[in-house]
Design a protein around this motif. Structure first.
Motif, short mmCIF file in Angstrom:
data_model
loop_
_atom_site.label_atom_id
_atom_site.label_comp_id
_atom_site.label_asym_id
_atom_site.label_seq_id
_atom_site.Cartn_x
_atom_site.Cartn_y
_atom_site.Cartn_z
N GLN A 143 -25.40 -22.50 12.07
CA GLN A 143 -25.33 -23.87 10.84
C GLN A 143 -24.27 -24.20 10.43
O GLN A 143 -23.08 -23.67 10.58
CB GLN A 143 -26.13 -22.79 9.89
N PHE B 30 -22.65 -27.06 7.48
CA PHE B 30 -22.69 -27.75 6.00
C PHE B 30 -21.46 -28.65 5.87
O PHE B 30 -20.36 -28.06 5.69
CB PHE B 30 -22.69 -26.52 4.99
N ARG C 275 -31.72 -29.13 12.62
CA ARG C 275 -32.58 -28.76 11.44
C ARG C 275 -31.47 -27.73 10.82
O ARG C 275 -31.70 -27.05 9.86
CB ARG C 275 -33.72 -27.77 12.18
N LYS C 276 -30.34 -27.22 11.57
CA LYS C 276 -29.51 -26.09 11.17
C LYS C 276 -28.16 -26.73 10.55
O LYS C 276 -27.10 -26.07 9.97
CB LYS C 276 -29.09 -24.97 12.11
N HIS D 121 -26.77 -29.48 7.80
CA HIS D 121 -26.98 -29.89 6.32
C HIS D 121 -25.87 -30.91 5.66
O HIS D 121 -24.65 -30.49 5.97
CB HIS D 121 -27.25 -28.95 5.36
N SER E 289 -29.56 -32.98 -6.31
CA SER E 289 -28.97 -32.65 -4.99
C SER E 289 -27.93 -31.75 -4.77
O SER E 289 -27.75 -30.94 -3.85
CB SER E 289 -28.71 -34.05 -4.21
N ASP F 125 -29.31 -28.18 -5.46
CA ASP F 125 -29.81 -27.77 -4.37
C ASP F 125 -29.09 -27.35 -3.32
O ASP F 125 -29.31 -26.54 -2.31
CB ASP F 125 -30.82 -29.08 -3.78
N TYR F 126 -28.06 -28.16 -3.10
CA TYR F 126 -26.94 -27.99 -1.85
C TYR F 126 -26.33 -26.43 -1.94
O TYR F 126 -26.17 -25.69 -0.99
CB TYR F 126 -26.04 -28.92 -1.68
N LYS G 110 -28.72 -23.90 -0.91
CA LYS G 110 -28.89 -23.87 0.56
C LYS G 110 -27.60 -23.20 1.17
O LYS G 110 -27.77 -22.17 2.18
CB LYS G 110 -28.69 -25.22 1.17
N ALA H 60 -28.10 -19.23 0.57
CA ALA H 60 -29.14 -18.79 1.33
C ALA H 60 -28.62 -18.68 2.68
O ALA H 60 -29.15 -17.78 3.51
CB ALA H 60 -30.44 -19.74 1.21
N ALA H 61 -27.82 -19.60 3.23
CA ALA H 61 -27.22 -19.11 4.36
C ALA H 61 -26.25 -18.28 4.92
O ALA H 61 -25.86 -17.77 5.87
CB ALA H 61 -26.80 -20.70 5.16
#
Ligand code: F6R
Length: 261
Positions: free
Chosen positions: A63, A65, A98-99, A101, A113, A116-117, A120, A123-124
């Motif tokens: 993933q 970021f 999709r992985k 961000h 935003s 929200d980031y 995320k 959560a990862a």
């Protein structure tokens, strides 16, 4: 203290950094990479793509970021960081889109935003290894001087110096956005390993302040002195103002193999 590795060329530095990123995946196939944009990491992403292809590394679960994005650039703008990451990371290395961000720089979502980031990233499972460049004014991400050392992802106003520096990617400085959304210094400091790259004489002031100066919001990169696992890889020019540069070279030369990076 951060480990400072001084190498002769950008190629050597970015190869070393690329190996750190791939080694994390060898140990943890669903590793989380923290991604920077700008000119500094471009060659590192190329090296990662080569190692992944040559050694047939499975990156399907990795993933990513990104650190930041400009606010208000139209969708598909060539200089948006979304476009940079799509070209240099997703297409070149082959990460699953999709992985991967980025914080949203879309005006419609600005109120939420940042938060929200953060959700995320959490959560990862948090970032395993974060690549950083540094601005000539000492910013990391787009945390300009004066940013709280505890800050989280939010909107920031770029300094004129940063807009001037980044105008090389646009037709003129007037096209460089004034605002951005960036991971905060606190967010960046949560990464388990930070790798900071810097090349050229014009980064030497930022590097000496980051590594040997006081820890202060006036020099956001100095926050890394408080992180337990930082690797700074610089060329001779970027290292030229470091007071203890011969010691850093000596320490690296005598680094026991078992210690790793
Ligand atoms: C990029 C970023 C910035 C850059 C810095 C240096 O995602 O967060 O901190 O790393 O502005 O930019 P370059 O590499 O273009 O000199």
């Amino acid at each position: 203290m951060a480990e400072v590795i001084i190498v002769h060329s950008k190629n050597d530095a970015t190869k070393l950094a690329a190996n750190i990123f791939v080694d994390v995946v060898r140990q943890k196939p669903n590793a989380v990479w923290g991604l920077a944009t700008g000119s500094t990491p471009v060659m590192m992403y190329k090296h990662i793509a080569n190692i992944v292809a040559n050694d047939k590394i499975d990156i399907s679960q990795v993933q990513g970021f990104a650190l930041d994005e400009y606010v208000g650039l139209p969708k598909g703008h060539p200089e948006s960081y979304t476009n940079f990451i799509s070209k240099n990371v997703i297409k070149q290395i082959g990460l699953n889109p999709r992985k991967v961000h980025l914080p949203s720089g879309d005006m419609k979502y600005l109120a939420t935003s940042g938060d929200d980031y953060e959700v995320k990233i959490k959560a990862a499972g948090g970032v395993d290894v974060q690549i950083l460049g540094v601005g000539t004014d000492g910013h990391i991400g787009f945390n300009e001087p004066g940013s709280s050392l505890a800050s989280r992802t939010r909107i920031k106003t770029l300094t004129e110096q940063t807009r001037e520096d980044n105008s090389r990617f646009f037709n003129s400085i007037d096209e460089v956005p004034i605002h951005c959304i960036t991971q905060g210094i606190g967010t960046i400091m949560d990464a388990r390993h930070i790798v900071l790259l810097a090349f050229g004489e014009n980064k030497s002031d930022a590097i000496v302040k980051a590594v040997e100066g006081s820890v202060t919001a006036a020099s956001p990169a100095s926050a890394i002195q408080l992180h337990p696992h930082v690797t700074i890889i610089v060329d001779d020019a970027a290292a030229s103002k470091l007071r203890y540069r011969s010691y850093y070279k000596w320490a690296y030369l005598n680094k026991p193999k078992w210690q790793g990076i």
